[in-house]
Design an enzyme around this catalytic site. Structure first.
Site, PDB file in Angstrom:
ATOM      1  N   GLU A  95     -35.981  45.776  75.464  1.00  6.52           N
ATOM      2  CA  GLU A  95     -36.536  44.457  75.195  1.00  6.52           C
ATOM      3  C   GLU A  95     -36.804  44.255  73.726  1.00  6.52           C
ATOM      4  O   GLU A  95     -37.108  45.186  72.998  1.00  6.52           O
ATOM      5  CB  GLU A  95     -37.817  44.285  76.009  1.00  6.52           C
ATOM      6  N   CYS A 144     -39.620  41.707  66.967  1.00  5.29           N
ATOM      7  CA  CYS A 144     -40.068  43.057  67.289  1.00  5.29           C
ATOM      8  C   CYS A 144     -38.933  43.752  68.032  1.00  5.29           C
ATOM      9  O   CYS A 144     -38.421  43.218  69.019  1.00  5.29           O
ATOM     10  CB  CYS A 144     -41.319  42.928  68.166  1.00  5.29           C
ATOM     11  N   CYS A 151     -40.142  56.219  75.944  1.00  6.05           N
ATOM     12  CA  CYS A 151     -40.741  56.890  74.787  1.00  6.05           C
ATOM     13  C   CYS A 151     -41.275  58.243  75.226  1.00  6.05           C
ATOM     14  O   CYS A 151     -41.823  58.374  76.326  1.00  6.05           O
ATOM     15  CB  CYS A 151     -41.881  56.056  74.200  1.00  6.05           C
ATOM     16  N   CYS A 155     -48.420  58.146  75.106  1.00  2.65           N
ATOM     17  CA  CYS A 155     -49.743  57.548  74.877  1.00  2.65           C
ATOM     18  C   CYS A 155     -50.242  56.934  76.199  1.00  2.65           C
ATOM     19  O   CYS A 155     -49.480  56.245  76.892  1.00  2.65           O
ATOM     20  CB  CYS A 155     -49.679  56.483  73.787  1.00  2.65           C
ATOM     21  N   CYS A 158     -50.017  52.998  77.057  1.00  6.75           N
ATOM     22  CA  CYS A 158     -48.766  52.306  76.739  1.00  6.75           C
ATOM     23  C   CYS A 158     -47.756  52.428  77.870  1.00  6.75           C
ATOM     24  O   CYS A 158     -47.480  53.534  78.355  1.00  6.75           O
ATOM     25  CB  CYS A 158     -48.177  52.904  75.458  1.00  6.75           C
ATOM     26  N   CYS A 375     -48.012  43.734  73.173  1.00  9.87           N
ATOM     27  CA  CYS A 375     -47.876  45.168  72.861  1.00  9.87           C
ATOM     28  C   CYS A 375     -48.079  46.043  74.087  1.00  9.87           C
ATOM     29  O   CYS A 375     -49.007  45.850  74.846  1.00  9.87           O
ATOM     30  CB  CYS A 375     -48.955  45.603  71.871  1.00  9.87           C
TER      31      CYS A 375
HETATM   32  N1  SAH Z   1     -44.147  53.928  68.939  1.00 13.00           N
HETATM   33  C1  SAH Z   1     -44.585  53.178  67.836  1.00 13.00           C
HETATM   34  C2  SAH Z   1     -44.131  51.740  67.866  1.00 13.00           C
HETATM   35  C3  SAH Z   1     -44.145  51.043  69.172  1.00 13.00           C
HETATM   36  S1  SAH Z   1     -45.724  50.786  69.923  1.00 13.00           S
HETATM   37  C4  SAH Z   1     -46.083  53.273  67.693  1.00 13.00           C
HETATM   38  O1  SAH Z   1     -46.749  53.774  68.590  1.00 13.00           O
HETATM   39  O2  SAH Z   1     -46.588  52.868  66.645  1.00 13.00           O
HETATM   40  C5  SAH Z   1     -46.337  49.406  68.949  1.00 13.00           C
HETATM   41  C6  SAH Z   1     -47.846  49.267  68.970  1.00 13.00           C
HETATM   42  O3  SAH Z   1     -48.296  48.803  70.239  1.00 13.00           O
HETATM   43  C7  SAH Z   1     -48.581  50.569  68.713  1.00 13.00           C
HETATM   44  O4  SAH Z   1     -49.604  50.396  67.771  1.00 13.00           O
HETATM   45  C8  SAH Z   1     -49.145  50.881  70.061  1.00 13.00           C
HETATM   46  O5  SAH Z   1     -50.226  51.712  69.963  1.00 13.00           O
HETATM   47  C9  SAH Z   1     -49.456  49.513  70.589  1.00 13.00           C
HETATM   48  N2  SAH Z   1     -49.665  49.496  72.032  1.00 13.00           N
HETATM   49  C10 SAH Z   1     -49.016  50.213  72.961  1.00 13.00           C
HETATM   50  N3  SAH Z   1     -49.474  49.933  74.188  1.00 13.00           N
HETATM   51  C11 SAH Z   1     -50.446  49.012  74.033  1.00 13.00           C
HETATM   52  C12 SAH Z   1     -51.285  48.304  74.944  1.00 13.00           C
HETATM   53  N4  SAH Z   1     -51.224  48.501  76.251  1.00 13.00           N
HETATM   54  N5  SAH Z   1     -52.142  47.414  74.430  1.00 13.00           N
HETATM   55  C13 SAH Z   1     -52.202  47.191  73.107  1.00 13.00           C
HETATM   56  N6  SAH Z   1     -51.445  47.820  72.209  1.00 13.00           N
HETATM   57  C14 SAH Z   1     -50.567  48.728  72.665  1.00 13.00           C
HETATM   58 FE1  SF4 Z   2     -44.492  55.599  72.339  1.00 16.37          FE
HETATM   59 FE2  SF4 Z   2     -46.046  53.691  73.293  1.00 16.37          FE
HETATM   60 FE3  SF4 Z   2     -47.126  55.773  72.030  1.00 16.37          FE
HETATM   61 FE4  SF4 Z   2     -45.720  53.951  70.630  1.00 16.37          FE
HETATM   62  S1  SF4 Z   2     -47.624  53.604  71.736  1.00 16.37           S
HETATM   63  S2  SF4 Z   2     -45.584  56.182  70.517  1.00 16.37           S
HETATM   64  S3  SF4 Z   2     -44.163  53.390  72.171  1.00 16.37           S
HETATM   65  S4  SF4 Z   2     -45.990  55.859  73.966  1.00 16.37           S
END
Ligand code: SAH
Ligand code: SF4
Length: 395
Positions: A95, A144, A151, A155, A158, A375
């Site tokens: 996406e 974006c 991934c 995290c 996420c 996000c």
């Molecule tokens: N992997 C990279 C880029 C993609 S994630 C990273 O982690 O930076 C992009 C952003 O979205 C990151 O700051 C991540 O922490 C945030 N993010 C992921 N899941 C989220 C959620 N459920 N709510 C708010 N922000 C989120």
């Molecule tokens: Fe991967 Fe999501 Fe963590 Fe970014 S926030 S590093 S996309 S698991």
């Protein structure tokens, strides 16, 4: 970088096109034409490259130049955000999101909330006059993009992390998102910023990301200004150093920090066990920053985990002396987790502690929430889209 021979034609740089062409007896000047067709005009079908000889068109088709991705759905949110679901050759879907800048009356109805999605708004005035002119009167769009299918970083808040890692995207697949997105812009819109904040960890796919950065910023192609491209990372220290070296600090950096001590950060982001906060901060301090620029610190606020004012104060102490601006993102709920955002009052209190300590700190507005483009929600609808868009085949 990989040897040019193993690179998909869409991901070739002009000098590599020259080598590829001369080595098969073609004239070098076609390199610029072909690169321009692909990256300036978004045309990847050799048959449509009208100023290229028929013989060369046939050989380009033979070596696999052609469409590698198609848009299968467009989800348009009430706030103008568009999420594009893109299907790749192997059937995987990824996406990418188009976020038009919000302007006009009411855009800043919540004064403490950053109107733009993720962009260094404070650096607007730094563009040179020519770059400014190109965007005059236009609605500036931030796109974006994703760098992986899934991934590996895991995290806990996420959706991509919970889904797990399937594969890296090739640089041609990363760039194809921008070619497809640009073709879908509305009248009066112009692509201004690209943020590597979609699905995946860009620096885990370093080679793909680095080549995509060179392609996106090449003056004969999409020609994005390097200061308008942001790579967001969960903190892969060696690759942050490498990015700084390879691009001389030109590429804007966003760091997903989300906590101010190792214990809470490791609980949210397993990568912290490998690269703890002290190492990450040392890498940020050493990043060869361009003058007057700042690193964006992303801090997703998760209720009960990292949202206490004491954490904000700790964060303020931790970041002292590092040129940063801080984006607070109240966690967007995801299906796979019971974690969620704090009450807004806590978000504002957290922000106030950082502002009082002298930081620029914005609360990121949730954009595209109704189509799960916000996000961390980027895998939720891939398999079961709510709204049918239209099909469009390109790059
Ligand atoms: N992997 C990279 C880029 C993609 S994630 C990273 O982690 O930076 C992009 C952003 O979205 C990151 O700051 C991540 O922490 C945030 N993010 C992921 N899941 C989220 C959620 N459920 N709510 C708010 N922000 C989120
Ligand atoms: Fe991967 Fe999501 Fe963590 Fe970014 S926030 S590093 S996309 S698991």
């Amino acid at each position: 970088m990989k040897p040019a021979a193993s690179v998909h034609p869409i991901a070739r740089l002009p000098e590599e096109w020259r080598d590829a062409l001369t080595s098969r007896g073609e004239r070098a000047f076609a390199a610029k034409q072909i690169f321009g067709w692909i990256h300036r005009h978004g045309v990847v079908d050799p048959a449509a490259m009208t100023n290229v000889s028929a013989r060369l068109r046939a050989s380009l088709a033979e070596e696999g130049l052609g469409s590698i991705a198609e848009i299968v759905h467009v989800h348009r949110s009430a706030d103008g955000t568009r999420k594009l679901v893109v299907r790749l050759k192997d059937g995987a879907t990824i996406e990418t999101v188009l976020l038009p800048a919000v302007s006009g009356p009411g855009a800043r109805s919540e004064p403490d909330i950053d109107a733009d999605a993720a962009v260094a708004d404070d650096e607007e005035e730094e563009d040179d006059a020519a770059a400014e002119e190109a965007f005059r009167g236009k609605i500036r769009v931030t796109q974006c993009i994703s760098t992986q299918v899934g991934c590996a970083m895991g995290c806990v808040f996420c959706a991509s992390g919970v889904a797990g890692w399937k594969r890296h995207l090739g640089p041609e697949e990363i760039v194809a998102q921008v070619l497809l997105g640009r073709a879908l812009l509305d009248e009066g819109e112009a692509l201004r910023n690209v943020v590597f904040m979609g699905m995946g960890e860009p620096l885990h796919n370093y080679d793909g990301t680095a080549r995509a950065l060179r392609l996106l910023t090449h003056p004969d192609g999409i020609a994005l200004s390097t200061r308008r491209v942001t790579v967001s990372t969960s903190g892969l220290v060696p690759e942050i150093e490498r990015l700084g070296r390879d691009f001389n600090g030109q590429i804007a950096l966003a760091i997903s920090l989300h906590a101010a001590d190792d214990e809470s950060r490791s609980a949210l982001m397993p990568i912290n066990k490998k690269y703890p906060i002290a190492e990450l901060l040392a890498a940020l301090k050493a990043y060869p920053m361009q003058r007057r620029r700042r690193i964006t610190i992303e801090y997703t606020l998760v209720s009960g985990k990292n949202d206490d004012v004491a954490e904000a104060k700790k964060l303020a102490r931790l970041l002292r002396g590092v040129p940063v601006k801080i984006n607070l993102i109240p966690m967007n709920p995801i299906e796979a987790s019971t974690l969620g955002p704090p009450e807004m009052a806590r978000v504002f209190a957290f922000q106030k502690a950082l502002v009082d300590a002298g930081y620029s700190c914005f609360i990121r507005r949730r954009r595209g929430d109704d189509v799960s483009a916000a996000c961390g929600q980027l895998v939720l609808l891939g398999a079961k889209p709510k709204v049918k868009g239209f099909r469009k085949s390109a790059s």
